[in-house]
Design a protein around this motif. Sequence first.
Motif, PDB file in Angstrom:
ATOM      1  N   GLN A 124      61.647  17.617  15.395  1.00  9.53           N
ATOM      2  CA  GLN A 124      62.453  17.488  14.194  1.00  9.53           C
ATOM      3  C   GLN A 124      63.868  17.936  14.527  1.00  9.53           C
ATOM      4  O   GLN A 124      64.088  19.041  15.005  1.00  9.53           O
ATOM      5  CB  GLN A 124      61.882  18.357  13.071  1.00  9.53           C
ATOM      6  CG  GLN A 124      60.571  17.835  12.497  1.00  9.53           C
ATOM      7  CD  GLN A 124      60.802  16.841  11.381  1.00  9.53           C
ATOM      8  OE1 GLN A 124      61.873  16.808  10.790  1.00  9.53           O
ATOM      9  NE2 GLN A 124      59.796  16.027  11.098  1.00  9.53           N
ATOM     10  N   GLY A 129      66.023  14.017  11.308  1.00  7.43           N
ATOM     11  CA  GLY A 129      64.628  13.726  11.028  1.00  7.43           C
ATOM     12  C   GLY A 129      63.778  13.687  12.285  1.00  7.43           C
ATOM     13  O   GLY A 129      64.153  14.247  13.321  1.00  7.43           O
ATOM     14  N   ASN A 130      62.638  13.002  12.188  1.00  7.58           N
ATOM     15  CA  ASN A 130      61.706  12.951  13.319  1.00  7.58           C
ATOM     16  C   ASN A 130      62.238  12.085  14.453  1.00  7.58           C
ATOM     17  O   ASN A 130      62.784  11.004  14.230  1.00  7.58           O
ATOM     18  CB  ASN A 130      60.364  12.362  12.863  1.00  7.58           C
ATOM     19  CG  ASN A 130      59.516  13.404  12.177  1.00  7.58           C
ATOM     20  OD1 ASN A 130      59.976  14.496  11.888  1.00  7.58           O
ATOM     21  ND2 ASN A 130      58.268  13.061  11.914  1.00  7.58           N
ATOM     22  N   TRP A 131      62.043  12.575  15.652  1.00 15.20           N
ATOM     23  CA  TRP A 131      62.306  11.785  16.848  1.00 15.20           C
ATOM     24  C   TRP A 131      60.978  11.637  17.569  1.00 15.20           C
ATOM     25  O   TRP A 131      60.520  12.536  18.237  1.00 15.20           O
ATOM     26  CB  TRP A 131      63.345  12.461  17.733  1.00 15.20           C
ATOM     27  CG  TRP A 131      63.727  11.624  18.936  1.00 15.20           C
ATOM     28  CD1 TRP A 131      63.307  10.376  19.237  1.00 15.20           C
ATOM     29  CD2 TRP A 131      64.613  12.006  19.998  1.00 15.20           C
ATOM     30  NE1 TRP A 131      63.849   9.935  20.407  1.00 15.20           N
ATOM     31  CE2 TRP A 131      64.677  10.919  20.900  1.00 15.20           C
ATOM     32  CE3 TRP A 131      65.368  13.148  20.258  1.00 15.20           C
ATOM     33  CZ2 TRP A 131      65.442  10.958  22.055  1.00 15.20           C
ATOM     34  CZ3 TRP A 131      66.133  13.183  21.412  1.00 15.20           C
ATOM     35  CH2 TRP A 131      66.172  12.092  22.294  1.00 15.20           C
ATOM     36  N   VAL A 237      56.176  20.751  11.000  1.00 17.71           N
ATOM     37  CA  VAL A 237      56.787  19.583  10.369  1.00 17.71           C
ATOM     38  C   VAL A 237      58.153  19.932   9.793  1.00 17.71           C
ATOM     39  O   VAL A 237      58.735  19.179   9.032  1.00 17.71           O
ATOM     40  CB  VAL A 237      55.887  19.032   9.236  1.00 17.71           C
ATOM     41  CG1 VAL A 237      54.601  18.501   9.812  1.00 17.71           C
ATOM     42  CG2 VAL A 237      55.610  20.103   8.178  1.00 17.71           C
ATOM     43  N   THR A 238      58.665  21.097  10.135  1.00 21.17           N
ATOM     44  CA  THR A 238      59.974  21.496   9.641  1.00 21.17           C
ATOM     45  C   THR A 238      61.040  21.098  10.637  1.00 21.17           C
ATOM     46  O   THR A 238      60.773  20.654  11.749  1.00 21.17           O
ATOM     47  CB  THR A 238      60.044  23.016   9.443  1.00 21.17           C
ATOM     48  OG1 THR A 238      60.026  23.649  10.729  1.00 21.17           O
ATOM     49  CG2 THR A 238      58.868  23.512   8.636  1.00 21.17           C
ATOM     50  N   MET A 239      62.292  21.309  10.271  1.00 17.86           N
ATOM     51  CA  MET A 239      63.412  20.953  11.123  1.00 17.86           C
ATOM     52  C   MET A 239      63.521  21.861  12.334  1.00 17.86           C
ATOM     53  O   MET A 239      64.330  21.639  13.216  1.00 17.86           O
ATOM     54  CB  MET A 239      64.717  21.038  10.331  1.00 17.86           C
ATOM     55  CG  MET A 239      65.017  22.440   9.821  1.00 17.86           C
ATOM     56  SD  MET A 239      66.663  22.578   9.119  1.00 17.86           S
ATOM     57  CE  MET A 239      67.646  22.653  10.591  1.00 17.86           C
ATOM     58  N   SER A 241      61.256  22.528  14.665  1.00 20.21           N
ATOM     59  CA  SER A 241      60.337  22.303  15.762  1.00 20.21           C
ATOM     60  C   SER A 241      61.046  22.174  17.102  1.00 20.21           C
ATOM     61  O   SER A 241      60.431  22.290  18.151  1.00 20.21           O
ATOM     62  CB  SER A 241      59.483  21.053  15.508  1.00 20.21           C
ATOM     63  OG  SER A 241      60.288  19.896  15.474  1.00 20.21           O
ATOM     64  N   ASN A 315      68.771  24.618   5.314  1.00 22.19           N
ATOM     65  CA  ASN A 315      69.296  23.828   6.431  1.00 22.19           C
ATOM     66  C   ASN A 315      70.741  24.142   6.796  1.00 22.19           C
ATOM     67  O   ASN A 315      71.077  24.360   7.945  1.00 22.19           O
ATOM     68  CB  ASN A 315      69.168  22.342   6.110  1.00 22.19           C
ATOM     69  CG  ASN A 315      67.721  21.889   6.118  1.00 22.19           C
ATOM     70  OD1 ASN A 315      66.827  22.699   6.297  1.00 22.19           O
ATOM     71  ND2 ASN A 315      67.502  20.617   5.913  1.00 22.19           N
TER      72      ASN A 315
END
Length: 360
Positions: A124, A129-131, A237-239, A241, A315
């Motif tokens: 994250q 977002g997700n990579w 699942v948070t930013m 990771s 954030n």
Amino acid sequence: MQMYLLGLIAAFFVTIATVPVVIVLARKWGFVDKPDQRKVHKGNMPRIGGIAMMLGVAAGVAVLWPQLGETRDDMIFLIGGALVLAIVGLVDDRFALGAKTKLIGQTIAAVCAASSGLRIEFIQIPFIGNWEFGYLSFLVTVIWILAVINSVNLIDGLDGLAAGVTTIAVLTMLIMAIGHPIAYASVIVLSLSLLGSTTGFLLYNFYPGKIFMGDTGSMFLGYAMAIISMMGLFKSVTMFSLIVPLLILAVPFIDTTFAVIRRTLNQQSIGTPDKGHLHHCLLAMGYGHRKTVLIIYGISLLFGAVAVLFSQTANWVSLVLLVVILFGIFVFAEGIGLIGQKRKPLLKALEKMQLVKKYE
């Protein structure tokens, strides 16, 4: 909680009990570290203390295994990787393997771990977002394990340094996992076992140490921390990771990064040993052995606290904190590397590039 405490105690006392035996065997079979101009110790030191830590971790895991609730098939692969590193470490501690040979052994261990199915499938990134890594997840996992192994291996230069920094990092990961005991049972089991083992070993390894962990120990610690981080932090699942594991392991990662830069500028092999590491610089500034180690402990504790804070912060605040921390890292590292040390390989390289005036 009683069972968790029992596993921690088992790892602690098994390590304490086996270190004296390892010291005797190391001296008898020639597993000793001889002093030279790069090293700071005097006299031959037994250096396969990593064996005692491995046995301690094995004891803790054996006691805590029922807490997992089910048999983990991936543990066979993870244990296989640890055994490969143990063999490579023992051979290196006895005969001094070359950097490329050690890297091959480390890669085999990393491949074993990645083959277990435990992989970094995504990260994250703040505000992005997700990579997802997809088919590259296997390669990313291997690279991560190698990075952590070698980062810990490179900071193992003073009595109690690698074991203490590892203890702080593992404690941080344990604190973050203990709030979710069901989801992160494996993290808790491995963290407690490793924590008991490293603290037990520190009783013999903190300055003035009676034994070194050797590459057998430092590679194992790096491997174990890489595994724990993948079981917990990268599953988040948070930013955080991506940011959190980098913060927890900031001290070895930063030191390794500067070592690569320093050796590259000096046109040296990345695997060439030198005396430009953070602990060498602090010693050159006049700090004693014990104080140098405690300073680096303090830096590790700071990063650990910030990592926990990151996981609980909004954030935008996290981003500001990250920028401030990275700036502080840069200033601190530059101050230590370019001012504190009288003889600086990096500075000499910069002189050749005419980026700084000649230092006398």
